[in-house]
Design a protein around this motif. Sequence first.
Motif, PDB file in Angstrom:
ATOM      1  N   TRP A 284       0.697  -1.359  -0.014  1.00  0.00           N
ATOM      2  CA  TRP A 284       0.117  -0.145  -0.016  1.00  0.00           C
ATOM      3  C   TRP A 284       0.785   1.333  -0.062  1.00  0.00           C
ATOM      4  O   TRP A 284       0.715   2.277  -0.718  1.00  0.00           O
ATOM      5  CB  TRP A 284      -0.994   0.074   1.294  1.00  0.00           C
ATOM      6  CG  TRP A 284      -0.350   0.270   2.503  1.00  0.00           C
ATOM      7  CD1 TRP A 284       0.002  -1.133   3.487  1.00  0.00           C
ATOM      8  CD2 TRP A 284      -0.040   1.264   3.141  1.00  0.00           C
ATOM      9  NE1 TRP A 284       0.512  -0.531   4.382  1.00  0.00           N
ATOM     10  CE2 TRP A 284       0.246   0.868   4.421  1.00  0.00           C
ATOM     11  CE3 TRP A 284      -0.334   2.761   2.980  1.00  0.00           C
ATOM     12  CZ2 TRP A 284       1.012   2.026   5.349  1.00  0.00           C
ATOM     13  CZ3 TRP A 284      -0.040   3.481   3.994  1.00  0.00           C
ATOM     14  CH2 TRP A 284       0.597   3.271   5.208  1.00  0.00           C
TER      15      TRP A 284
ATOM     16  N   LEU B   7       1.227   3.987  -3.073  1.00  0.00           N
ATOM     17  CA  LEU B   7       0.654   5.371  -2.946  1.00  0.00           C
ATOM     18  C   LEU B   7       1.545   6.380  -3.273  1.00  0.00           C
ATOM     19  O   LEU B   7       1.298   7.626  -3.667  1.00  0.00           O
ATOM     20  CB  LEU B   7      -0.162   5.397  -1.704  1.00  0.00           C
ATOM     21  CG  LEU B   7      -1.450   4.789  -1.456  1.00  0.00           C
ATOM     22  CD1 LEU B   7      -1.705   4.374   0.074  1.00  0.00           C
ATOM     23  CD2 LEU B   7      -2.323   5.530  -2.199  1.00  0.00           C
TER      24      LEU B   7
ATOM     25  N   ARG C 123      -2.821   8.111  -5.165  1.00  0.00           N
ATOM     26  CA  ARG C 123      -2.784   8.879  -3.992  1.00  0.00           C
ATOM     27  C   ARG C 123      -4.007   9.857  -3.860  1.00  0.00           C
ATOM     28  O   ARG C 123      -4.280  10.069  -2.917  1.00  0.00           O
ATOM     29  CB  ARG C 123      -1.189   9.720  -3.946  1.00  0.00           C
ATOM     30  CG  ARG C 123      -0.910  10.224  -2.608  1.00  0.00           C
ATOM     31  CD  ARG C 123       0.401  10.787  -2.681  1.00  0.00           C
ATOM     32  NE  ARG C 123       0.647  11.566  -3.662  1.00  0.00           N
ATOM     33  CZ  ARG C 123       1.841  10.897  -4.579  1.00  0.00           C
ATOM     34  NH1 ARG C 123       2.065   9.902  -4.600  1.00  0.00           N
ATOM     35  NH2 ARG C 123       1.972  11.814  -5.695  1.00  0.00           N
TER      36      ARG C 123
ATOM     37  N   LEU D  51      -6.690   8.628  -1.586  1.00  0.00           N
ATOM     38  CA  LEU D  51      -6.714   8.611  -0.336  1.00  0.00           C
ATOM     39  C   LEU D  51      -7.185   9.491   0.501  1.00  0.00           C
ATOM     40  O   LEU D  51      -6.872  10.744   0.561  1.00  0.00           O
ATOM     41  CB  LEU D  51      -5.124   8.595   0.212  1.00  0.00           C
ATOM     42  CG  LEU D  51      -4.437   8.486   1.359  1.00  0.00           C
ATOM     43  CD1 LEU D  51      -4.719   6.839   1.855  1.00  0.00           C
ATOM     44  CD2 LEU D  51      -3.073   8.584   1.523  1.00  0.00           C
TER      45      LEU D  51
ATOM     46  N   CYS E 153      -4.849   8.695   6.471  1.00  0.00           N
ATOM     47  CA  CYS E 153      -3.658   8.060   6.551  1.00  0.00           C
ATOM     48  C   CYS E 153      -2.899   8.188   7.944  1.00  0.00           C
ATOM     49  O   CYS E 153      -2.763   9.393   8.257  1.00  0.00           O
ATOM     50  CB  CYS E 153      -2.514   8.400   5.654  1.00  0.00           C
ATOM     51  SG  CYS E 153      -1.228   7.462   5.514  1.00  0.00           S
TER      52      CYS E 153
END
Length: 135
Positions: A91, A95, A102, A105, A108
């Motif tokens: 992962w 990313l 990305r 996302l 995080c």
Amino acid sequence: MLVAGARAPRLVTRTLVERMRAGSVIVDVAIDQGGCAETSRPTTHADPVYVVAGVTHYCVANMPGAVPRTSAAALNNATLPFVLALAERGWRAALEDDPHLRNGLNVCRGKITHAAVAEALGERLTDARAALAAG
């Protein structure tokens, strides 16, 4: 008009709809995000249209649901490269290496990394690269 993670902007005003010719049609494909016309409201496949000021509106929520196999195949084709990248590189590396992945996302390590999500929640935005590098 799609603004990821946020409500669709209202681009078509009621006044503009009222100025359209009778018999005109609006197909609001942004209805799942609130619609892009002030006169739009969600409808269903069973009762798909209504008329405002002589303008027929088609605002079916989940339009792809009318063709489930085709829409599932299209979604699979669009997402498979990302799934493979995650599986093959892990992962974090996937990313870090792919700006398109990305961009999807949202959070995080407890930090919100998507601007529309941060704005909707009234929370602080953290750059996705910084969040990825933090751990």
